[in-house]
Design an enzyme around this catalytic site. Structure first.
Site, PDB file in Angstrom:
ATOM      1  N   ASP A 339       0.856  -1.178   0.000  1.00 19.98           N
ATOM      2  CA  ASP A 339       0.000   0.000   0.000  1.00 19.98           C
ATOM      3  C   ASP A 339       0.900   1.238   0.000  1.00 19.98           C
ATOM      4  O   ASP A 339       2.104   1.140   0.241  1.00 19.98           O
ATOM      5  CB  ASP A 339      -0.894  -0.034   1.244  1.00 19.98           C
ATOM      6  CG  ASP A 339      -1.760   1.196   1.360  1.00 19.98           C
ATOM      7  OD1 ASP A 339      -2.300   1.638   0.342  1.00 19.98           O
ATOM      8  OD2 ASP A 339      -1.889   1.729   2.480  1.00 19.98           O
ATOM      9  N   LYS A 340       0.324   2.402  -0.274  1.00 22.60           N
ATOM     10  CA  LYS A 340       1.129   3.621  -0.327  1.00 22.60           C
ATOM     11  C   LYS A 340       0.940   4.467   0.929  1.00 22.60           C
ATOM     12  O   LYS A 340       1.839   4.585   1.753  1.00 22.60           O
ATOM     13  CB  LYS A 340       0.769   4.451  -1.574  1.00 22.60           C
ATOM     14  CG  LYS A 340       1.615   5.714  -1.731  1.00 22.60           C
ATOM     15  CD  LYS A 340       1.145   6.546  -2.899  1.00 22.60           C
ATOM     16  CE  LYS A 340      -0.166   7.232  -2.617  1.00 22.60           C
ATOM     17  NZ  LYS A 340      -0.062   8.243  -1.527  1.00 22.60           N
ATOM     18  N   PHE A 484     -11.834  22.024  -9.424  1.00 25.71           N
ATOM     19  CA  PHE A 484     -10.793  21.082  -9.844  1.00 25.71           C
ATOM     20  C   PHE A 484     -11.434  19.805 -10.398  1.00 25.71           C
ATOM     21  O   PHE A 484     -12.468  19.357  -9.935  1.00 25.71           O
ATOM     22  CB  PHE A 484      -9.922  20.734  -8.631  1.00 25.71           C
ATOM     23  CG  PHE A 484      -8.984  19.587  -8.861  1.00 25.71           C
ATOM     24  CD1 PHE A 484      -7.709  19.816  -9.349  1.00 25.71           C
ATOM     25  CD2 PHE A 484      -9.368  18.287  -8.586  1.00 25.71           C
ATOM     26  CE1 PHE A 484      -6.836  18.764  -9.557  1.00 25.71           C
ATOM     27  CE2 PHE A 484      -8.503  17.231  -8.783  1.00 25.71           C
ATOM     28  CZ  PHE A 484      -7.240  17.466  -9.271  1.00 25.71           C
ATOM     29  N   LYS A 507      -4.129  27.565  -9.367  1.00 22.27           N
ATOM     30  CA  LYS A 507      -3.032  26.647  -9.025  1.00 22.27           C
ATOM     31  C   LYS A 507      -3.323  25.303  -9.690  1.00 22.27           C
ATOM     32  O   LYS A 507      -4.492  24.889  -9.820  1.00 22.27           O
ATOM     33  CB  LYS A 507      -2.901  26.483  -7.516  1.00 22.27           C
ATOM     34  CG  LYS A 507      -4.098  25.812  -6.847  1.00 22.27           C
ATOM     35  CD  LYS A 507      -3.905  25.719  -5.341  1.00 22.27           C
ATOM     36  CE  LYS A 507      -5.116  25.058  -4.686  1.00 22.27           C
ATOM     37  NZ  LYS A 507      -5.066  25.064  -3.231  1.00 22.27           N
ATOM     38  N   ASP A 623      -4.985   5.839  -4.816  1.00 21.41           N
ATOM     39  CA  ASP A 623      -4.749   7.205  -5.287  1.00 21.41           C
ATOM     40  C   ASP A 623      -4.684   7.266  -6.804  1.00 21.41           C
ATOM     41  O   ASP A 623      -4.560   6.257  -7.495  1.00 21.41           O
ATOM     42  CB  ASP A 623      -3.446   7.739  -4.702  1.00 21.41           C
ATOM     43  CG  ASP A 623      -3.663   8.343  -3.324  1.00 21.41           C
ATOM     44  OD1 ASP A 623      -4.827   8.584  -2.979  1.00 21.41           O
ATOM     45  OD2 ASP A 623      -2.680   8.554  -2.599  1.00 21.41           O
ATOM     46  N   ARG A 702      -5.832   3.567  -8.406  1.00 25.71           N
ATOM     47  CA  ARG A 702      -7.292   3.505  -8.289  1.00 25.71           C
ATOM     48  C   ARG A 702      -7.778   2.120  -7.889  1.00 25.71           C
ATOM     49  O   ARG A 702      -8.824   1.665  -8.327  1.00 25.71           O
ATOM     50  CB  ARG A 702      -7.938   3.898  -9.616  1.00 25.71           C
ATOM     51  CG  ARG A 702      -7.527   5.257 -10.144  1.00 25.71           C
ATOM     52  CD  ARG A 702      -8.153   6.353  -9.336  1.00 25.71           C
ATOM     53  NE  ARG A 702      -8.054   7.632 -10.006  1.00 25.71           N
ATOM     54  CZ  ARG A 702      -8.530   8.749  -9.510  1.00 25.71           C
ATOM     55  NH1 ARG A 702      -9.117   8.736  -8.341  1.00 25.71           N
ATOM     56  NH2 ARG A 702      -8.411   9.882 -10.150  1.00 25.71           N
ATOM     57  N   LYS A 708      -7.093  -5.024  -5.186  1.00 26.02           N
ATOM     58  CA  LYS A 708      -5.752  -5.297  -4.666  1.00 26.02           C
ATOM     59  C   LYS A 708      -5.560  -6.797  -4.472  1.00 26.02           C
ATOM     60  O   LYS A 708      -4.526  -7.358  -4.849  1.00 26.02           O
ATOM     61  CB  LYS A 708      -5.545  -4.565  -3.335  1.00 26.02           C
ATOM     62  CG  LYS A 708      -5.454  -3.051  -3.448  1.00 26.02           C
ATOM     63  CD  LYS A 708      -5.194  -2.427  -2.082  1.00 26.02           C
ATOM     64  CE  LYS A 708      -5.045  -0.909  -2.186  1.00 26.02           C
ATOM     65  NZ  LYS A 708      -4.732  -0.291  -0.880  1.00 26.02           N
ATOM     66  N   ASN A 731      -8.633  -1.186   4.212  1.00 25.79           N
ATOM     67  CA  ASN A 731      -8.750  -1.463   2.782  1.00 25.79           C
ATOM     68  C   ASN A 731      -7.631  -2.369   2.282  1.00 25.79           C
ATOM     69  O   ASN A 731      -7.649  -2.797   1.133  1.00 25.79           O
ATOM     70  CB  ASN A 731      -8.745  -0.149   1.992  1.00 25.79           C
ATOM     71  CG  ASN A 731      -7.477   0.646   2.225  1.00 25.79           C
ATOM     72  OD1 ASN A 731      -7.065   0.858   3.361  1.00 25.79           O
ATOM     73  ND2 ASN A 731      -6.839   1.075   1.164  1.00 25.79           N
ATOM     74  N   ASP A 732      -6.646  -2.662   3.131  1.00 21.72           N
ATOM     75  CA  ASP A 732      -5.563  -3.566   2.746  1.00 21.72           C
ATOM     76  C   ASP A 732      -5.778  -4.986   3.253  1.00 21.72           C
ATOM     77  O   ASP A 732      -4.974  -5.871   2.958  1.00 21.72           O
ATOM     78  CB  ASP A 732      -4.230  -3.044   3.297  1.00 21.72           C
ATOM     79  CG  ASP A 732      -3.908  -1.639   2.817  1.00 21.72           C
ATOM     80  OD1 ASP A 732      -4.091  -1.388   1.617  1.00 21.72           O
ATOM     81  OD2 ASP A 732      -3.495  -0.802   3.627  1.00 21.72           O
TER      82      ASP A 732
END
Length: 1100
Positions: A339-340, A484, A507, A623, A702, A708, A731-732
């Site tokens: 995971d990140k 955005f 930005k 992400d 995503r 995963k 979520n992992d």
């Protein structure tokens, strides 16, 4: 009539059964595999999947037949019961550690303390959507009814209808508080429970718990089958030999050796002898094998728990081996799925550097003008002049504060832009104590930076924004927010200043904003791009900042177009995008920001070390692509040497298939691969796995929890390798369960990952120690143990085979019964345990210095089918020596007094003593790391044998129990014989010499990479230990955007509507069921959720 009566009886019981079933249901969630009712049958079923246990169960039944049994039944029952009991207790303890009870639910939000019943939550433990087909079911309550979809795993979708007082209201996922969310800055809220326990969406994504077994366990099952077949073939040969002997000699020898009354012929006698030898030779697979394996695994697990270098002092958190069955698997890992957020990163955004009007800010210099690295001792900038500054904010470049104090126009305009262009909400319950609610952590970091440098965002309404500029409060009229999205990669805001000037601040990504700048900014753009390159090299997340002053008449005309586009019913988003582009052009560049998504300590070094160990690392994150790429560079997963990046974006086989095959044909090992979640759809798994596994690095964006797990399962299916998944959030969990080894990090996203893991610790950097030190040692020790264990039992058991040719194939044992009993239990148990618990080929320092030493485990070089055959051949050779050397030394021999010594008992004693000396010397050769305990276990066991020998063969014991102890006086008489010691010396030399020769010649003629590294280590031990070389972090030297902004579309309209702004609202007006406050949200474009910690506002 009887049928009707029976039907009525059954029908009457149905409601009762349904009622009982209903009351037995609850919303408790358990992560354990066992419960009180299924533990015994399920655990026994799992244990008898080990073929050795099943083998001994069959052996037990055979021993109950007196006609063929030469051993008592309890000699197998007691050890088998002990083995099953010890393993069951261990499995129960392992499972209790993972037991997580708790009533948890998904709740429909009805009302809250916030205006318009909004609720602020963090979704750190949740990821994006999963596609399934929902059904419908009903939930009734006293004054209304909810009709909604049945439980499913779609995290970003919920469909339902609330019927209240005859009116229907639509429900969507923005009105659902999911289990795993954390409510923030909301005093209270009311809700209706929709899904409970296992039906919650997060639990639907967690997958099932499976019993994990190592590759070594599966290999042992295969080897047990081989041994069984080999054993059967030997018994068949000996049975044929017995039949021939009985037919030619035994038949005529019945006056001295009469046949039993149930043996009518030599053929029947041969059949019975077949099963007798089957029982005698059963020690080829001793039942103590699995007990020893479990003890070794338990000991190596304790080493992990006791490792002080994996103890994280700030949290007082040690490493935990939450299972004792997977230790050697840690030394065979080939793929790591990580995971990140929260695993590689700390999930903390810090404003690190910036570029303003061509000036670089953020570096620190000493008095000599030399650039220095920031450390804990570095002096921080003093923000005491700003009473509203955030005390937690740190910055080190004093020149930027000086520029602010001097009134630098561009610096002021830069920070004014950051304080205005955002969707952050401000809360000030205590005077001067501002709390920002940021929809993304990086946006919060930017607004906090502006706050500390003197441009404090104080509050906002639907039409104004108040900013305290260097102590003076100024109110700006909010004219428009250009929201955005992932296509625009930017956001803008249009305000009217107190001086009646219309200003646009923007930005966004540098790749986008560079195309929208005024031509006069060309030189400034080039300088800023150089600064952005520097930011990117350091792995920082960047945004470019620009502004434009608008003519009032131009803005009025544009505002009219904007209103028309907003009200359009067709192609609304396209029309609004076109309108945005009309005003977002010819902007003046202000500068760029650089935010550090703080990595955990040692992450880049750990990734580099794992790469050297040939461990491939895949990052699976919820992400978006830009954020994942940015972290990949920061973590050293993407390097300068990579040949290019390949992105799989196709949504169907027709688009993905040809691209994958073409890329696979020209693939180089230096490529990296980017996968979007929808790339997993379709039936191109094999091509996808082949492509990904040939790449140097893989990033999957995503990803939902089940996706995963799908990636992990896909690699397991097509690549026969050991996989490890590591994560810190709920979520992992599915990924952790799917991998061969699951590692949980006890981070900031709850305890779900840790409670479902096999191993747990607090920092990602401990992974290299877990694998390269503990994993490699465990694998090496287990391989040495199995090789030696099989060898010593082959050498012990196969002596019976040679003896059968000299005993008329009568199923008589060579050894004394007590020696057979104690051989594995006492005489050889401690030396092999000492080897398996304390041996080290190299110490931990060299293990980490040379990660290449890890490679043999990945290919399972130290114990496999080939190595097993070597053990078998070695055991056959040793048994041959151990039988014929003693026989040769005492054949036709006499003592000094003229008495013969070639009797059965003397021969048995010489053989068993020679055997113990041989296996003891063999384990001494295998041991590379001697400790005091190793010496005591090895040589002490040999000495203990002689002590037991004199005790068992003593005159008193043999006279008291003559039927049990029959070797009267043999110990003293035989040990005095020179033939005895000649047999021991010859047996040891002939058995050990081939081993020494093989160990000497193998590195010379068949060297492998590990042998070369070991030579370097042995050479280095003679010299002073060189200092460890620090891993140099490499990033791509070519230009790449470091843009990463974990923002979400839709909050601009929410802010301008005024629905999220605090006001004095009566409690009755805040309640959901008041029709005047039931607000239907605008239909949003479907987006996948990010795993980043985000604040989401729910609008019922």
């Amino acid at each position: 009539q009887m049928a009707d009566l029976l039907f009525r009886e059954v029908e009457s019981f149905v409601p009762l059964i349904a009622l009982v079933f209903f009351y037995l249901q609850n919303n408790t969630i358990k992560t354990s595999r066992y419960n009180v009712f299924n533990f015994l049958p399920l655990n026994l079923f799992e244990q008898f999947q080990r073929l050795a246990n099943a083998y001994f169960l069959v052996l037990l039944f055979l021993q109950l037949i007196p006609q063929i049994s030469s051993l008592a039944w309890y000699t197998t029952v007691i050890p088998l019961m002990v083995v099953l009991s010890i393993t069951a207790v261990k499995d129960a303890i392992d499972d209790m550690v993972k037991w997580l009870p708790g009533p948890l639910a998904d709740i429909l939000l009805l009302s809250s303390s916030e205006p318009y019943s909004l609720t602020y939550i963090e979704t750190a433990e949740l990821d994006g959507p999963e596609i399934t087909e929902p059904g419908l079911f009903l939930l009734n309550f006293s004054s209304g009814k909810v009709t909604c979809e049945s439980p499913n795993n779609k995290l970003d979708k919920f469909t339902g209808i609330l019927t209240y007082k005859g009116k229907d209201f639509t429900l969507d996922h923005d009105k659902l508080l999911l289990r795993g969310c954390i409510i923030r800055n909301t005093d209270w809220c009311y809700g209706l429970v929709i899904y409970t326990g296992p039906d919650t969406k997060l639990m639907q994504n967690c997958g099932k718990s499976t019993f994990k077994r190592t590759h070594m366990d599966h290999l042992l099952n295969v080897l047990v089958v081989w041994i069984f077949l080999f054993l059967g073939s030997m018994c068949f040969i000996l049975a044929i030999g017995h039949g021939i002997w009985e037919n030619k000699k035994g038949y005529y020898f019945q006056n001295y050796l009469p046949w039993k009354e149930y043996v009518p012929s030599s053929a029947v006698s041969a059949i019975l002898v077949f099963w007798s030898y089957f029982i005698i030779l059963n020690t080829m697979v001793p039942i103590s094998l699995y007990v020893s394996v479990e003890i070794i695994r338990l000991g190596n697990s304790c080493y992990i728990n006791w490792d002080r270098k994996m103890f994280y002092a700030p949290k007082n958190s040690p490493a935990q081996a939450r299972t004792t069955t997977l230790n050697e698997e840690l030394g065979q890992v080939k793929y790591v799925f990580s995971d990140k957020t929260g695993t590689l990163t700390q999930n903390i955004m810090v404003f690190n550097k910036c570029s303003i009007n061509g000036m670089f800010y953020g570096h620190v210099y000493d008095k000599k003008g030399m650039k220095v690295e920031v450390s804990e001792e570095t002096e921080k900038v003093d923000f005491s002049y700003n009473k509203l500054a955030d005390p937690k904010f740190s910055f080190y470049d004093k020149t930027l504060v000086e520029a602010v104090k001097k009134g630098d126009r561009w610096v002021h305009l830069f920070f004014l832009s950051l304080s205005l262009c955002h969707t952050v909400m401000s809360e000030e319950k205590v005077e001067g104590k501002l709390v920002y609610q940021a929809q993304s952590p990086d946006e919060g970091a930017l607004v906090t930076a502006a706050r500390n440098f003197g441009f404090v965002f104080r509050y906002r309404t639907s039409e104004t924004i108040a900013v305290v500029e260097m102590g003076e409060t100024r109110v700006y009229q909010l004219l428009a927010i250009l929201d955005f999205n992932n296509v625009r990669k930017r956001m803008s805001i249009v305000v009217r200043t107190p001086e009646d000037r219309v200003m646009l601040f923007c930005k966004g990504a540098d790749t986008i904003l560079c195309q929208l700048l005024h031509p006069s900014c060309r030189f400034l753009r080039d300088v800023t791009m150089e600064h952005l390159d520097d930011f990117a090299i350091e792995g920082l997340r960047t945004l470019m900042v620009a502004y434009r002053e608008l003519d009032n008449s131009f803005f009025q005309a544009w505002s009219k177009k904007h209103s028309e586009a907003c009200l359009s019913l067709e192609n609304r988003e396209h029309k609004m995008s076109s309108v945005y582009e009309e005003i977002e052009k010819d902007m003046m560049l202000l500068g760029a920001t650089a935010i550090e998504d703080k990595l955990q300590d040692g992450v880049p070094e750990t990734v580099a070390t794992l790469n050297k160990a040939q461990i491939k690392m895949w990052v699976l994150t919820g992400d978006k692509q830009e954020t994942a790429v940015n972290i990949a560079y920061a973590c050293n997963i993407f390097e300068e040497e990579m040949d290019g990046m390949f992105i799989v974006e196709g949504k169907n086989n027709e688009t993905k298939g040809p691209v994958l095959r073409a890329f696979l044909g020209n693939l180089k090992c230096g490529f990296v691969l980017m996968l979007q979640a929808y790339a997993l759809e379709g039936n191109l798994e094999l091509e996808l796995v082949r492509t990904a596994c040939m790449c140097k690095g893989v990033i999957c964006c995503r990803m939902t929890p089940l996706q995963k797990a799908q990636v992990v399962e896909m690699v397991k299916r097509y690549k026969k390798v050991v996989t490890l998944a590591i994560g810190d959030g709920a979520n992992d969990v599915s990924m952790i369960k799917a991998a061969h080894i699951g590692v949980g990090i006890s981070g900031q996203e709850g305890m779900q990952a840790m409670l479902n893991s096999d191993y747990a610790f607090s920092q990602f950097r401990y992974l290299q120690r877990l694998l390269l030190v503990h994993g490699r040692w465990s694998y090496n020790r287990m391989c040495k143990f199995l090789s030696y264990f099989f060898y010593k039992n082959f050498a012990f058991t196969l002596v019976h085979f040679w003896y059968a040719f000299f005993s008329g194939f009568s199923a008589q044992t060579v050894y004394d019964t007590w020696f057979i009993t104690f051989y594995n239990l006492v005489y050889t148990s401690l030396p092999v345990l000492g080897l398996s618990l304390f041996d080290q080929d190299v110490n931990e320092t060299w293990s980490l210095r040379f990660p290449e030493l890890y490679e043999p485990g990945q290919h399972n070089l130290y114990f496999n089918k080939k190595e097993f055959v070597k053990c078998l051949v070695h055991g056959i050779y040793s048994s041959f020596i151990l039988f014929f050397i003693p026989m040769g030394t005492i054949y036709n021999s006499v003592r000094s007094d003229g008495k013969e010594i070639s009797d059965y008992q003397s021969f048995s004693l010489i053989v068993q003593t020679s055997l113990l000396w041989v296996v003891t010397m063999q384990i001494a050769l295998e041991t590379t790391y001697w400790t005091m305990i190793s010496h005591i276990f090895t040589w002490g066991s040999l000495g203990f044998y002689f002590c037991i020998l004199f005790f068992l063969y003593s005159d008193g014991l043999c006279l008291m129990f003559p039927n049990v102890f029959q070797f009267l006086g043999k110990a003293m008489n035989t040990l005095n014989l020179p033939q005895m010691w000649l047999s021991i010396v010859l047996s040891v030399i002939l058995c050990i010499l081939p081993v020494i020769g093989y160990q000497f010649l193998k590195p010379l003629f068949w060297p492998v990479n590990v042998d070369k590294i070991m030579d370097r280590i042995h050479l280095s031990t003679k010299l002073p230990l060189p200092p460890p070389t620090r891993t140099k972090l490499k990033y791509a030297s070519c230009r790449h955007s470091a843009y990463a902004f974990s923002h979400k579309q839709g909050f601009g309209a929410l802010i301008t509507s005024g629905k999220i702004l605090r006001s004095r609202v009566s409690k009755k007006n805040s309640f959901l069921f008041k029709k005047s406050f039931w607000i239907k949200k605008k239909k949003k474009k479907k987006k996948k959720k990010k795993k980043k910690k985000k604040k989401r506002w729910f609008l019922p």
